[in-house]
Design an enzyme around this catalytic site. Structure first.
Site, PDB file in Angstrom:
ATOM      1  CG  HIS A   5      50.658  32.357  56.221  1.00  0.00           C
ATOM      2  ND1 HIS A   5      50.711  33.418  57.093  1.00  0.00           N
ATOM      3  CD2 HIS A   5      50.276  32.871  55.017  1.00  0.00           C
ATOM      4  CE1 HIS A   5      50.375  34.525  56.449  1.00  0.00           C
ATOM      5  NE2 HIS A   5      50.105  34.217  55.188  1.00  0.00           N
ATOM      6  CB  CYS A  23      52.893  35.466  54.365  1.00  0.00           C
ATOM      7  SG  CYS A  23      51.725  36.748  53.928  1.00  0.00           S
ATOM      8  CG  ASN A  40      47.791  37.099  55.945  1.00  0.00           C
ATOM      9  OD1 ASN A  40      48.777  37.112  56.675  1.00  0.00           O
ATOM     10  ND2 ASN A  40      47.853  36.827  54.649  1.00  0.00           N
TER      11      ASN A  40
HETATM   12  O1  UT7 Z   1      49.367  35.596  52.676  1.00  0.00           O
HETATM   13  C1  UT7 Z   1      49.875  35.892  51.415  1.00  0.00           C
HETATM   14  C2  UT7 Z   1      49.319  35.025  50.418  1.00  0.00           C
HETATM   15  N1  UT7 Z   1      47.960  35.404  50.100  1.00  0.00           N
HETATM   16  C3  UT7 Z   1      47.018  34.481  50.020  1.00  0.00           C
HETATM   17  O2  UT7 Z   1      47.253  33.338  50.325  1.00  0.00           O
HETATM   18  C4  UT7 Z   1      45.663  34.891  49.475  1.00  0.00           C
HETATM   19  C5  UT7 Z   1      45.237  33.903  48.442  1.00  0.00           C
HETATM   20  N2  UT7 Z   1      43.958  34.250  47.783  1.00  0.00           N
HETATM   21  C6  UT7 Z   1      42.790  34.196  48.451  1.00  0.00           C
HETATM   22  O3  UT7 Z   1      42.737  33.975  49.633  1.00  0.00           O
HETATM   23  C7  UT7 Z   1      41.522  34.390  47.630  1.00  0.00           C
HETATM   24  O4  UT7 Z   1      41.839  34.323  46.264  1.00  0.00           O
HETATM   25  C8  UT7 Z   1      40.800  35.729  47.942  1.00  0.00           C
HETATM   26  C9  UT7 Z   1      40.240  35.678  49.331  1.00  0.00           C
HETATM   27  C10 UT7 Z   1      41.749  36.901  47.788  1.00  0.00           C
HETATM   28  C11 UT7 Z   1      39.632  35.904  46.975  1.00  0.00           C
HETATM   29  O5  UT7 Z   1      38.763  34.760  47.034  1.00  0.00           O
HETATM   30  P1  UT7 Z   1      38.316  34.013  45.705  1.00  0.00           P
HETATM   31  O6  UT7 Z   1      37.421  32.931  46.124  1.00  0.00           O
HETATM   32  O7  UT7 Z   1      39.551  33.634  44.945  1.00  0.00           O
HETATM   33  O8  UT7 Z   1      37.474  35.117  44.977  1.00  0.00           O
HETATM   34  P2  UT7 Z   1      37.700  35.731  43.521  1.00  0.00           P
HETATM   35  O9  UT7 Z   1      38.831  36.681  43.531  1.00  0.00           O
HETATM   36  O10 UT7 Z   1      37.686  34.648  42.509  1.00  0.00           O
HETATM   37  O11 UT7 Z   1      36.363  36.542  43.363  1.00  0.00           O
HETATM   38  C12 UT7 Z   1      35.090  35.884  43.255  1.00  0.00           C
HETATM   39  C13 UT7 Z   1      33.995  36.923  43.231  1.00  0.00           C
HETATM   40  C14 UT7 Z   1      34.254  38.053  42.247  1.00  0.00           C
HETATM   41  O12 UT7 Z   1      33.035  38.459  41.701  1.00  0.00           O
HETATM   42  P3  UT7 Z   1      32.541  37.949  40.258  1.00  0.00           P
HETATM   43  O13 UT7 Z   1      33.611  38.395  39.301  1.00  0.00           O
HETATM   44  O14 UT7 Z   1      32.447  36.463  40.385  1.00  0.00           O
HETATM   45  O15 UT7 Z   1      31.239  38.655  40.064  1.00  0.00           O
HETATM   46  C15 UT7 Z   1      34.796  39.166  43.104  1.00  0.00           C
HETATM   47  O16 UT7 Z   1      34.565  40.437  42.555  1.00  0.00           O
HETATM   48  O17 UT7 Z   1      33.918  37.544  44.534  1.00  0.00           O
HETATM   49  C16 UT7 Z   1      34.010  38.959  44.360  1.00  0.00           C
HETATM   50  N3  UT7 Z   1      34.628  39.497  45.553  1.00  0.00           N
HETATM   51  C17 UT7 Z   1      33.921  39.852  46.639  1.00  0.00           C
HETATM   52  N4  UT7 Z   1      32.617  39.813  46.917  1.00  0.00           N
HETATM   53  C18 UT7 Z   1      32.213  40.240  48.135  1.00  0.00           C
HETATM   54  C19 UT7 Z   1      35.955  39.719  45.789  1.00  0.00           C
HETATM   55  N5  UT7 Z   1      36.117  40.214  47.013  1.00  0.00           N
HETATM   56  C20 UT7 Z   1      34.881  40.315  47.572  1.00  0.00           C
HETATM   57  C21 UT7 Z   1      34.407  40.737  48.830  1.00  0.00           C
HETATM   58  N6  UT7 Z   1      33.072  40.680  49.053  1.00  0.00           N
HETATM   59  N7  UT7 Z   1      35.231  41.182  49.798  1.00  0.00           N
END
Ligand code: UT7
Length: 339
Positions: free
Chosen positions: A256, A116, A286
């Site tokens: 970004h 990115c 993104n």
């Molecule tokens: O550009 C390149 C660099 N990339 C980035 O900067 C991305 C950085 N990371 C992020 O933006 C975030 O970590 C994500 C958007 C990818 C994920 O958000 P998060 O707040 O870190 O969520 P998480 O992975 O900790 O997941 C929390 C919960 C999980 O459920 P449980 O285990 O708490 O029951 C996931 O399974 O949210 C769940 N989850 C979803 N729920 C509904 C993950 N994706 C989804 C979804 N819809 N799309």
């Protein structure tokens, strides 16, 4: 004589027509508009649907618009640098293909992959070519068909990404405009958290890699999120300090567009207001190497000569950085009105 600096003298952009919204995504995976808006901040993303079309087909119209807006003839272009993680092919470089499709014959061209951060790395690289005095018109394009590597069965990654391209023209200036300073960094250890497992020389494509869905983006969201917040904010604050910029001196932060929460955390650390931040993540998602030029494209009509701008980025690698520049022209005359 004043030192030669590289200035952005025009912007072009392109987004494919198809709009994938959160309602449609919610039918594809177990997610909701509410979750995506609160955790990421994306409402819609543009997707290149047509079969047989690739990243160069996004870059070409963006550069065509750029050349038209800056009254630049294809024969005048010296160098085309394309930042992408979704090249048309492993080889040749997408920049070669873009140049061919546009009829750019007097330039050399190559690709740059810094995740990115590709566009900021490309600006850093291209600006040195301009500063050398040897090259006068350089096209830098960030272009991505992210939909070609997004797994639309993986709810943790598929809401994030979109397709698009943005391009700028870099030209020399000896006035008080242009790229002034930058901090660019990388740490390859970060690859464990964000990569594409198969398709490279370590794991060439096979029936097994396809069956195991190894050609898609692999991302461990939380460690990437933590590193993105820390590094993007740290370098943005560092470049402000290095150039004696107070929050009120800054006209625009161009961050970004990976996650609205990362953008807000960076702005908070810099001590700036939301009105000083370019944001379009809700509309495009993104677009990886295309986020920064697409922000400049959207906000061009608001940009004035002498505006203090910081670009900030973080991406796969890990790669990250910040760049300080002074805007070189009146964007109101060339930019499109607010959408
Ligand atoms: O550009 C390149 C660099 N990339 C980035 O900067 C991305 C950085 N990371 C992020 O933006 C975030 O970590 C994500 C958007 C990818 C994920 O958000 P998060 O707040 O870190 O969520 P998480 O992975 O900790 O997941 C929390 C919960 C999980 O459920 P449980 O285990 O708490 O029951 C996931 O399974 O949210 C769940 N989850 C979803 N729920 C509904 C993950 N994706 C989804 C979804 N819809 N799309």
């Amino acid at each position: 004589m004043n030192k030669i600096k590289a200035a952005i003298t025009g912007i072009g952009g392109y987004l494919p027509d198809y709009l994938l919204n959160n309602e449609e995504l919610s039918k594809m995976v177990d997610t909701s508009d509410e979750w995506i808006m609160s955790r990421i901040g994306v409402k819609t993303r543009h997707i290149l649907k047509e079969k047989g079309k690739g990243t160069s087909d996004l870059a070409v119209p963006a550069i065509r618009e750029l050349l038209k807006k800056t009254s630049t003839h294809v024969d005048e272009v010296d160098f085309v640098l394309c930042a992408t993680v979704t090249p048309d092919h492993q080889f040749p470089a997408t920049a070669n293909i873009i140049s061919d499709k546009l009829g750019i014959k007097n330039a050399f061209s190559f690709d740059l992959n810094a995740g990115c951060s590709g566009f900021l790395y490309a600006l850093e690289t291209a600006s040195r070519f301009i500063e050398s005095g040897r090259y006068r018109k350089v096209v830098v394009v960030g272009a991505e068909k992210m939909s070609s590597i997004v797994d639309y069965t993986d709810r943790a990654t598929c809401p994030i990404f979109g397709d698009g391209a943005g391009a700028v023209l870099l030209e020399p200036t000896t006035e008080e405009y242009g790229i002034i300073d930058s901090i660019v960094k990388s740490d390859g250890f970060g690859r464990v958290h964000l990569h594409q497992k198969a398709g490279g020389s370590v794991m060439p494509a096979s029936e097994e890699t396809v069956n195991n869905r190894l050609h898609y983006i692999y991302q461990e969201g939380q460690p990437v999120f933590k590193s993105a917040v820390a590094n993007m904010a740290d370098t943005s604050v560092a470049i402000m300090k290095k150039n004696q910029l107070n929050p009120e001196d800054l006209d625009w932060l161009v961050p970004h567009q990976a996650n609205m929460r990362i953008i807000e955390a960076t702005a908070k650390r810099m001590g700036i207001k939301k009105e000083q931040v370019m944001i379009n993540i809700h509309r495009y998602g993104n677009t990886t190497a295309a986020t920064l030029p697409l922000c400049l494209w959207d906000y061009e009509h608001l940009l004035k000569p002498g505006d203090n701008i910081i670009l900030a980025t973080f991406g796969a690698g890990f790669t990250w950085g910040a760049m300080y520049l002074k805007w070189a022209y009146d964007g109101e005359k060339t930019g499109k009105p607010s959408p």
